[in-house]
Design a protein around this motif. Structure first.
Motif, PDB file in Angstrom:
ATOM      1  N   HIS A 175      43.368  73.189  23.291  1.00 47.36           N
ATOM      2  CA  HIS A 175      44.437  72.254  23.663  1.00 47.36           C
ATOM      3  C   HIS A 175      45.576  72.896  24.450  1.00 47.36           C
ATOM      4  O   HIS A 175      46.616  72.288  24.636  1.00 47.36           O
ATOM      5  CB  HIS A 175      44.978  71.563  22.413  1.00 47.36           C
ATOM      6  N   ASN A 184      40.789  67.180  26.100  1.00 42.76           N
ATOM      7  CA  ASN A 184      42.148  66.621  26.103  1.00 42.76           C
ATOM      8  C   ASN A 184      42.151  65.339  26.922  1.00 42.76           C
ATOM      9  O   ASN A 184      42.820  65.238  27.944  1.00 42.76           O
ATOM     10  CB  ASN A 184      43.134  67.634  26.705  1.00 42.76           C
ATOM     11  N   GLU A 226      49.696  67.177  21.763  1.00 46.39           N
ATOM     12  CA  GLU A 226      48.602  66.632  20.957  1.00 46.39           C
ATOM     13  C   GLU A 226      49.198  65.704  19.896  1.00 46.39           C
ATOM     14  O   GLU A 226      49.943  66.147  19.024  1.00 46.39           O
ATOM     15  CB  GLU A 226      47.859  67.769  20.250  1.00 46.39           C
TER      16      GLU A 226
END
Lengths: 475, 272, 346
Positions: free
Chosen positions: A105, A147, B236
């Motif tokens: 990420h 992602n 995220e």
């Protein structure tokens, strides 16, 4: 001491507690963990981390399994930074692989890694080594898979990569579209939250970043693909979202207002051009594209020849006042590659991925000044210095020189004003003219654009043609 | 309960004086300080990525060493110093002693992790606020979540070490607890082994799948507690994260209860 | 009652199974050990011992290192568990939580949490008995006063000498006003003053009606304070009785000269005496101090035509008996010391 019956009942109770433990673990925690925290699976179905682990030094593997994935990735990334500054690019390739396995990420690792593969392996004349492009594609695709809701990676793929580097405008449009879909979907959710009063979740986070990058980018990409009407729709969608963002931020963000103004200006210019270009492209234009390739020494060429460009020397969109004449600023692309070469799809970027040392690809561009390709001297292309990059192992080579009207690098906007988005204003009877007719005529594997007209000249050279001594002219 | 609490507070006071634990505490704090002070990174995002990941990693590693070294010795040391005789000859049940020791150890681990955590969060917040002019609120909240999960991971790890300490020497226990910790961190592997569809080319028999399922459930799962990724990469977004954290806290509590119950049963029969 | 044989007879031990002098026959037993066996992997630490300790007495539990003393005490406290046999304290199985309320234990060279002060440690143990607040503090202060630490209560235990730690140990052992006290080597390693203080304290505790189970090899202490003692060796009880009984009796040494004994007469003498020693013309005969044995030896001397030069009574100490037991125990294979069946009835 407890009685044995008491001991037994306690033991049974303790062991029965494994039922809720098992339930928590397998039914609730595992699926959530896998979805949100675990390293993603690779395409071949093997767990990414275990695959990485098998290739990692023991200490990394140990760290990787014990909650240090991100810390190790972070530290390796710092190390990469040092390698960048030292120019030790080869050292970065495996590190990027390991880092994105450890922490899938960290967006900037994909971004920087792909940019580095696209641009930083160069020859002595700063031409990039295009054999790295398949790896860059694979890395960015992996980044997007991991992602999916990050507009930045779509924008990188679409703009930095497919638009700037590969110049594959349909694929650039494809990735901008995917990115825009993500942003638009997020905006819809945010808006719903806003309506039901979830103010805190209504920051249009993601949308504010994405509307500039993928929103505007998608509009441009549509234009470059000859889809001007769709581009108008997209600009309007961007304007709509800009207005929402300004409303949410209560005008506190000045840059958002500026962004709106940019989109508004782009839309007005496009609408102006939609009005005048059909008129200005009516008269067929012969650009006299006559490239000449001259070998001046073994593996050293000069690209010269002519391209007569006519463009708008003056254009006032509001009044329609305009004036055409010869202009500079056009560019001719040239590419030399093994005759049979096609841009490969390597599927996944692995630690073992390396460039094929037997493949030779060279791509360059020559700007046109005073109607002459490469100006008075021509464009010198020296491939004799970098034997690793230009090994010339193949017996035959395809050399292509071309001018693409829809590529703003080749045909600046004022030239497009005369020849149109897809070269509608080009005279089909001129030398080296091709109506691509939905077929890709560019080397590598660039997607075709229906209705695109181009100027292309192709030579097929033998190895002897390239490595031979003395001057030789190819017309 | 009062007895357990008394033993816990005595254990806490004694454990906080253990020099070896202080070494890990101060080493952890020193690395955190160095990590936060670490400048010269190109961008704010990268700088904070490294700072956060390093800090959480160090807190979790120092936490592992502190809790393992503490818990493997809590019971054996009492026996070696014979303090256990004067306590167990008082009206103290063996399970009360074990639970009190566990709780006292936990207070020590909590204090150590909290100390490192608070220093770390404040340093990151300071860096965000003063160096980059960013509101540190969201980062402080998410780092607290990460540190909370580290604490519960250490709770579970401590319970494992204490369970083994009832019948194993500290030396053997040290390696065994570490092995369990590593195994519990590789839960994605045991899970994959227990998944009949994980490798389509090599179908597994029902017995193998069953065995690995049992192994997967029985091994305390530590990987669950590693939720650093979204903390380090703040873009995220994870929906329902608080529920996930609650599940894991519940998991740690239930699993610790199992270990302490079975540990008490063994300790009840153990000669000291 | 007086016995002088080295190997105790059934009579001798059965006599010691009764309550000590001055106790009511109906008095309760504080500790009952019945056929206790404690077997470790290869070693039998305690091999079938049985004994009773009565309420209000100081019972000395003697034996060299490794005799099984600490093993027995740990069994009585429920810290370890019997391989066979039964152990009752105040009528309940060892380790019973209610019993623990009424007993206390002072381990050998006790260690306490060093981060606490003396007052805190004693208070800590008091809390384990549910004491709290002012009641607890009053009790703690009283006890520190009793053991002579009234001025050291606020000091951290890190600064304490061994003797002071021992005093803290005694104070914590008394925090619950125990009925039964187990003292394991309470005076070992102490200076003479501390030694004497603790001895006095033990007597004081007895005067308060407490039962004290005192394990020690400080024989002089035991001789001075204990009502009854048992001597353990090799996991077995070798002697058990009132201190007075054990040290009473002894032997007489009869020195004679001018003997003209035949071979048969000499063989007869060996049955009558425990030891004979001939130096030149002078024979020294050692025999039990009972009138009967003295007379038999004197008769023998006369029969053999000798003159008695002297007759001396040798009084024994506990130490003598201890060494006798240890020495004998080392010689014996162990079977000779099997506990008489009479004792098992207790």
């Amino acid at each position: 001491m407890l009685s044995s019956s008491r001991r037994l009942s306690l033991l049974v109770i303790a062991l029965l507690l494994f039922i809720p433990i098992g339930f928590l673990q397998t039914q609730l925690i595992d699926p959530f963990y896998k979805k949100n925290y675990a390293p993603p699976k690779q395409k071949n179905g093997v767990n990414g981390l275990s695959q990485a682990g098998s290739n990692l030094p023991a200490t990394f593997a140990l760290g990787a399994f014990t909650g240090f994935r991100e810390a190790i990735a972070g530290m390796l990334w710092v190390r990469c930074d040092e390698f960048f500054h030292n120019g030790d690019y080869d050292a970065i390739m495996p590190l990027i692989r390991i880092i994105t396995w450890l922490d899938p990420h960290q967006i900037d690792v994909y971004e920087t890694g792909a940019w580095h593969m696209d641009y930083n392996f160069t020859d002595t004349q700063e031409r990039s080594d295009r054999r790295y492009i398949p790896m860059s594609v694979a890395l960015l695709k992996e980044g997007i898979d991991n992602n999916e809701d990050q507009p930045d990676l779509y924008s990188d793929m679409a703009f930095v990569h497919y638009f700037r580097k590969i110049q594959d405008f349909p694929l650039s449009r494809y990735w901008f579209k995917k990115g825009w879909d993500v942003v638009a979907a997020k905006a819809v959710v945010d808006e719903k939250n806003d309506q039901i009063g979830l103010k805190e979740q209504t920051n249009f986070d993601g949308a504010d970043k994405g509307v500039m990058t993928v929103g505007h980018g998608y509009a441009h990409a549509l234009e470059f693909n000859g889809q001007e009407q769709e581009a108008v729709v997209q600009w309007n969608a961007c304007l709509d979202l800009h207005r929402k963002l300004i409303a949410v931020k209560n005008g506190t963000d000045i840059s958002e207002v500026q962004n709106l103004e940019i989109a508004d200006k782009q839309l007005r210019e496009l609408q102006g051009r939609l009005k005048y270009r059909p008129i200005d492209t009516k008269t067929p234009l012969d650009m006299g594209f006559t490239p000449i390739l001259v070998r001046v020494a073994p593996k050293v060429f000069v690209l010269q020849g002519t391209l007569k460009a006519i463009g708008a020397k003056k254009f006032v969109l509001e009044t329609g006042e305009r004036e055409f004449g010869p202009v500079d600023g056009c560019r001719i692309e040239i590419r030399l590659q093994d005759e049979s070469y096609k841009l490969p799809d390597i599927g996944a970027y692995t630690l073992g991925t390396a460039v094929d040392p037997n493949v030779t690809i060279m791509q360059d561009a020559a700007s046109v000044r005073g109607g002459k390709i490469g100006g008075d001297q021509g464009r010198k292309i020296d491939m004799s210095q970098d034997k690793e990059m230009y090994s010339f192992k193949a017996p035959r080579y395809t050399v292509t020189a071309w001018f693409t009207p829809n590529n703003p690098n080749d045909a600046p906007i004022q030239v497009q004003d005369r020849i149109g988005w897809l070269g509608e204003g080009l005279d089909p009877k001129q030398k080296n003219f091709v109506l691509t007719d939905g077929k890709s005529l560019l080397p590598g594997e660039v997607s075709p654009i229906p209705g695109l007209r181009m100027l292309i000249k192709t030579w097929t050279l033998t190895r002897e043609d390239i490595t031979g001594a003395g001057k030789k002219v190819f017309r | 309960m009062k007895t357990i609490w008394l033993i816990a507070s005595g254990t806490f006071g004694e454990a906080m004086r253990r020099k070896v634990l202080l070494i890990f505490l101060f080493a952890g704090l020193a690395i955190i300080l160095m990590g936060v002070a670490f400048a010269g990174l190109a961008t704010q995002a990268r700088d904070l990525t490294v700072t956060k990941s390093l800090g959480l990693g160090v807190i979790s590693l120092a936490g592992v060493f502190i809790s393992v070294i503490l818990y493997i010795t809590l019971i054996p040391q009492e026996i070696e110093r014979r303090t256990i005789y004067s306590i167990l000859s008082k009206p103290v049940q063996r399970y009360q002693f074990l639970c009190g020791k566990f709780l006292g150890g936990l207070m020590t681990v909590l204090l150590n992790i909290a100390l490192m955590g608070i220093v770390f969060i404040l340093l990151v917040a300071g860096k965000q606020w003063f160096q980059y002019g960013v509101n540190p609120g969201p980062a402080m909240l998410s780092l607290s979540k990460g540190i909370l999960m580290i604490f519960f991971q250490m709770t579970l790890l401590g319970a494992v070490a204490m369970f083994f300490s009832v019948f194993l020497s500290p030396f053997v226990n040290f390696f065994l607890t570490f092995a369990v910790w590593l195994l519990g961190n590789a839960s994605s592997l045991t899970e994959a082994l227990a998944d009949p569809t994980s490798d389509p080319n090599h179908p597994k028999s029902a017995i193998v799948v069953g065995i690995f399922k049992v192994v997967h459930v029985i091994i305390p799962n530590f990987a669950n507690y590693n939720i650093q990724n979204p903390i380090i990469n703040p873009h995220e977004h994870i929906t329902n994260e608080p529920i996930y954290i609650a599940w894991n806290i519940l998991y740690a509590i239930v699993y610790t209860a199992i270990l302490l119950t079975v540990g008490s049963l063994i300790f009840d029969k153990r000669e000291v | 009652m007086a016995q002088d044989t080295i190997i105790p007879s059934a009579d001798a031990l059965s006599g010691n199974g009764t309550a000590p002098p001055g106790f009511d026959p109906g008095i309760g037993k504080a500790i009952e050990i019945k056929n206790l066996v404690k077997q470790y992997k290869k070693v039998t630490a305690v091999n079938n011992i049985s004994l009773d300790v009565y309420e209000g007495e100081i019972f000395g539990f003697l034996g060299p290192n490794g005799a099984g003393k600490t093993t027995t005490i740990k069994t009585l406290l429920g810290l370890i568990f019997p391989t066979a046999g039964e152990v009752l304290v105040l009528g309940k199985p060892a380790g019973d939580i209610d019993v623990k309320e009424k007993l206390s234990y002072l381990p050998e060279s006790p260690y306490f949490y060093e981060h606490m002060t003396a007052s805190e440690v004693v208070g800590f143990y008091g809390s384990l008995f549910g004491l709290a607040g002012a009641v607890k503090q009053k009790r703690v202060d009283e006890l520190l006063d009793l053991v002579g630490l009234q001025n050291a209560g606020k000091k951290s235990l890190r600064a304490f000498s061994k003797g002071m730690l021992q005093r803290v140990g005694i104070a914590q052992a008394l925090i619950n006003d125990p009925k039964v006290l187990f003292f394991d080597e309470p005076t070992s390693g102490l200076d003479p003053v501390a030694h004497r203080d603790i001895r006095d304290l033990i007597l004081h505790l007895k005067s308060e009606g407490r039962t004290i189970f005192l394990s020690s090899h400080q024989l002089s202490d035991v001789e001075l304070v204990c009502d009854r003692v048992s001597i353990l060796h090799g996991g077995k009880i070798r002697r058990l009785g009132h201190v007075d009984e054990l040290i009473a009796g002894g032997n007489v040494e009869i020195v004679a000269e001018g003997l003209k004994a035949t071979e048969a007469q000499m063989a007869q003498l060996r049955d009558l005496s425990s030891k004979t020693e001939l130096v030149g013309d002078t024979l020294t005969i050692t025999t039990a101090a009972s009138t009967e044995s003295k007379n038999r030896v004197l008769d023998w001397v006369r029969t053999a035509g000798g003159n008695v030069l002297s007759m001396t009574q040798t009084r024994r100490t506990l130490e003598d008996i201890f060494y006798e037991v240890v020495h004998q125990g080392e010689l014996e294979t162990g079977t000779a010391f099997a506990v008489p069946s009479v004792l098992e009835k207790n």
